[in-house]
Design an enzyme around this catalytic site. Structure first.
Site, PDB file in Angstrom:
ATOM      1  CB  ALA A  29      -0.929  -0.019   1.207  1.00  0.00           C
ATOM      2  CB  ILE A 108      -7.007  -4.086  -3.974  1.00  0.00           C
ATOM      3  CG1 ILE A 108      -7.103  -2.914  -2.983  1.00  0.00           C
ATOM      4  CG2 ILE A 108      -6.614  -5.372  -3.232  1.00  0.00           C
ATOM      5  CD1 ILE A 108      -8.188  -3.083  -1.924  1.00  0.00           C
ATOM      6  CG  HIS A 126      -3.835  -9.280  -0.740  1.00  0.00           C
ATOM      7  ND1 HIS A 126      -3.036  -8.502   0.038  1.00  0.00           N
ATOM      8  CD2 HIS A 126      -3.539 -10.557  -0.403  1.00  0.00           C
ATOM      9  CE1 HIS A 126      -2.283  -9.272   0.830  1.00  0.00           C
ATOM     10  NE2 HIS A 126      -2.569 -10.521   0.565  1.00  0.00           N
ATOM     11  CB  CYS A 137     -21.139 -18.623 -10.458  1.00  0.00           C
ATOM     12  SG  CYS A 137     -21.644 -16.937 -10.882  1.00  0.00           S
ATOM     13  CB  CYS A 162     -25.276 -18.506  -9.127  1.00  0.00           C
ATOM     14  SG  CYS A 162     -24.096 -17.558  -8.169  1.00  0.00           S
ATOM     15  CB  SER A 200       4.901  -4.334   1.906  1.00  0.00           C
ATOM     16  OG  SER A 200       4.224  -5.295   2.694  1.00  0.00           O
ATOM     17  CB  ILE A 243       7.942   4.848  -2.236  1.00  0.00           C
ATOM     18  CG1 ILE A 243       8.028   3.794  -1.129  1.00  0.00           C
ATOM     19  CG2 ILE A 243       7.842   4.187  -3.606  1.00  0.00           C
ATOM     20  CD1 ILE A 243       6.717   3.125  -0.801  1.00  0.00           C
TER      21      ILE A 243
HETATM   22  P1  NAD Z   1       0.615  -1.608   5.109  1.00  0.00           P
HETATM   23  O1  NAD Z   1      -0.353  -0.459   5.259  1.00  0.00           O
HETATM   24  O2  NAD Z   1       0.606  -2.660   6.137  1.00  0.00           O
HETATM   25  O3  NAD Z   1       2.088  -1.048   5.018  1.00  0.00           O
HETATM   26  C1  NAD Z   1       2.408   0.043   4.187  1.00  0.00           C
HETATM   27  C2  NAD Z   1       3.813   0.478   4.560  1.00  0.00           C
HETATM   28  O4  NAD Z   1       4.201   1.495   3.637  1.00  0.00           O
HETATM   29  C3  NAD Z   1       3.900   1.060   5.970  1.00  0.00           C
HETATM   30  O5  NAD Z   1       4.979   0.462   6.649  1.00  0.00           O
HETATM   31  C4  NAD Z   1       4.136   2.551   5.721  1.00  0.00           C
HETATM   32  O6  NAD Z   1       4.929   3.142   6.731  1.00  0.00           O
HETATM   33  C5  NAD Z   1       4.826   2.537   4.379  1.00  0.00           C
HETATM   34  N1  NAD Z   1       4.646   3.754   3.567  1.00  0.00           N
HETATM   35  C6  NAD Z   1       3.486   4.438   3.329  1.00  0.00           C
HETATM   36  N2  NAD Z   1       3.698   5.449   2.475  1.00  0.00           N
HETATM   37  C7  NAD Z   1       5.031   5.443   2.183  1.00  0.00           C
HETATM   38  C8  NAD Z   1       5.863   6.262   1.372  1.00  0.00           C
HETATM   39  N3  NAD Z   1       5.381   7.290   0.654  1.00  0.00           N
HETATM   40  N4  NAD Z   1       7.190   5.970   1.292  1.00  0.00           N
HETATM   41  C9  NAD Z   1       7.707   4.917   2.018  1.00  0.00           C
HETATM   42  N5  NAD Z   1       6.965   4.109   2.799  1.00  0.00           N
HETATM   43  C10 NAD Z   1       5.644   4.357   2.875  1.00  0.00           C
HETATM   44  O7  NAD Z   1       0.381  -2.187   3.646  1.00  0.00           O
HETATM   45  P2  NAD Z   1       0.636  -3.640   3.086  1.00  0.00           P
HETATM   46  O8  NAD Z   1       1.887  -4.211   3.646  1.00  0.00           O
HETATM   47  O9  NAD Z   1       0.481  -3.509   1.621  1.00  0.00           O
HETATM   48  O10 NAD Z   1      -0.578  -4.492   3.677  1.00  0.00           O
HETATM   49  C11 NAD Z   1      -1.874  -3.963   3.698  1.00  0.00           C
HETATM   50  C12 NAD Z   1      -2.913  -4.740   2.920  1.00  0.00           C
HETATM   51  O11 NAD Z   1      -3.999  -3.855   2.661  1.00  0.00           O
HETATM   52  C13 NAD Z   1      -2.446  -5.185   1.574  1.00  0.00           C
HETATM   53  O12 NAD Z   1      -2.486  -6.543   1.566  1.00  0.00           O
HETATM   54  C14 NAD Z   1      -3.422  -4.620   0.562  1.00  0.00           C
HETATM   55  O13 NAD Z   1      -4.186  -5.674  -0.020  1.00  0.00           O
HETATM   56  C15 NAD Z   1      -4.389  -3.766   1.312  1.00  0.00           C
HETATM   57  N6  NAD Z   1      -4.397  -2.334   0.944  1.00  0.00           N
HETATM   58  C16 NAD Z   1      -4.202  -1.948  -0.353  1.00  0.00           C
HETATM   59  C17 NAD Z   1      -4.203  -0.623  -0.693  1.00  0.00           C
HETATM   60  C18 NAD Z   1      -3.997  -0.262  -2.156  1.00  0.00           C
HETATM   61  O14 NAD Z   1      -4.321  -1.056  -3.027  1.00  0.00           O
HETATM   62  N7  NAD Z   1      -3.457   0.920  -2.443  1.00  0.00           N
HETATM   63  C19 NAD Z   1      -4.368   0.346   0.292  1.00  0.00           C
HETATM   64  C20 NAD Z   1      -4.576  -0.061   1.631  1.00  0.00           C
HETATM   65  C21 NAD Z   1      -4.574  -1.414   1.953  1.00  0.00           C
END
Ligand code: NAD
Length: 253
Positions: A29, A108, A126, A137, A162, A200, A243
């Site tokens: 995320a 996602i 995910h 279905c 369904c 992540s 990032i």
């Molecule tokens: P997480 O929220 O657990 O971790 C995100 C990490 O990214 C955190 O440690 C945070 O400190 C870091 N972070 C955030 N912005 C940043 C930046 N600009 N630069 C550097 N680091 C940064 O997310 P995860 O590990 O992906 O797990 C959460 C679950 O939630 C995933 O499995 C996903 O399916 C879902 N999710 C997805 C989205 C999306 O699709 N954008 C958003 C929220 C949650």
């Protein structure tokens, strides 16, 4: 090894990218916060606002399904407006340069596809929240259809084929992981020479097993995340920076 500052992190990452032939990014995320989509675990993350609805609750209860769809519609503006950030664009550049065969993502939000990566080359662990599926279905339904049903009846919809409940095409807590995506991610982690985990917290399993697997299979491991993760100690390079700032220099190269 933790990069001492942004500049040294970017330099070391650049060297590792130059020397690698097969790079597999693994995104979470954090790569999408620049695009305005909140992550899960940061202070303003989605978890601080809403407890996730587990799969068995969604299946068992109409009120849980209604709540899940209300939350999804509340996020619609955010998802619809979001455009790929520098992290997505940098990965798309490396993909076009032939360095990246496919991306493994926990996200996602469809932003890797929006950045120019072919859908076949985005391995979604995910699922995807930009459309829906019947949990019986598997028939695909578009969000506009769900919205129309919800607005007309006040309830979350059932499948026209369904009659089972319709859910965003995502994997909820307690729901089985997609077999094909897991198999492809395993294969990619086992056959790359550089694996880069980006944005992540590496706490959601089984997805969090892939960086470790890649490292065990001989790849160099880089972790780019602005807070520590449990796998930092096995990484060859940890860049604890933003990032967009870290990957921005790789856009268009
Ligand atoms: P997480 O929220 O657990 O971790 C995100 C990490 O990214 C955190 O440690 C945070 O400190 C870091 N972070 C955030 N912005 C940043 C930046 N600009 N630069 C550097 N680091 C940064 O997310 P995860 O590990 O992906 O797990 C959460 C679950 O939630 C995933 O499995 C996903 O399916 C879902 N999710 C997805 C989205 C999306 O699709 N954008 C958003 C929220 C949650």
């Amino acid at each position: 090894m933790i990069a001492t500052d942004l500049r040294s992190g970017v330099e070391q990452l650049g060297d590792m990218i130059a020397h690698a032939s097969v790079i597999v990014p693994f995104t979470g995320a954090g790569i999408s916060t620049e695009a305005g989509i909140p992550d899960f675990r940061s202070p303003n993350g989605l978890w601080s606002r809403n407890r996730p609805i587990p799969f068995d609750e969604f299946v068992a209860r109409q009120d849980a399904r209604d709540e899940a769809w209300r939350r999804r519609f509340a996020m619609e503006h955010t998802f619809a407006q979001a455009r790929p950030g520098r992290g997505h664009l940098a990965l798309a550049s490396l993909y076009k340069a032939g360095k990246i065969p496919a991306i493994v993502t926990q996200n996602i939000d469809n932003l890797h596809q929006a950045s120019g990566i072919a859908s076949d080359h985005v391995v979604e662990l995910h699922g995807n929240t930009t459309y829906a599926r019947c949990i019986g279905c598997g028939k695909r339904h578009e969000l506009a259809w769900v919205r129309e049903w919800f607005d007309r009846t006040g309830y979350a919809p059932h499948c026209t084929a369904c009659d089972e409940p319709v859910k965003t095409a995502t994997i909820s807590f307690g729901q089985a992981m997609p077999t094909d995506a897991m198999r492809r991610a395993t294969d990619l982690a086992q056959h790359c020479d550089l694996f880069i985990a980006i944005g992540s917290s590496l706490v959601v399993w089984p997805a969090a097993g892939f960086p470790m697997l890649a490292k065990e299979c001989g790849a160099k491991l880089v972790i780019i995340n602005n807070e520590p993760t449990e796998q930092d100690e096995i990484a060859d390079l940890v860049i604890r920076q933003d990032i967009g700032e870290t990957l921005g220099p790789f856009v268009g190269n």
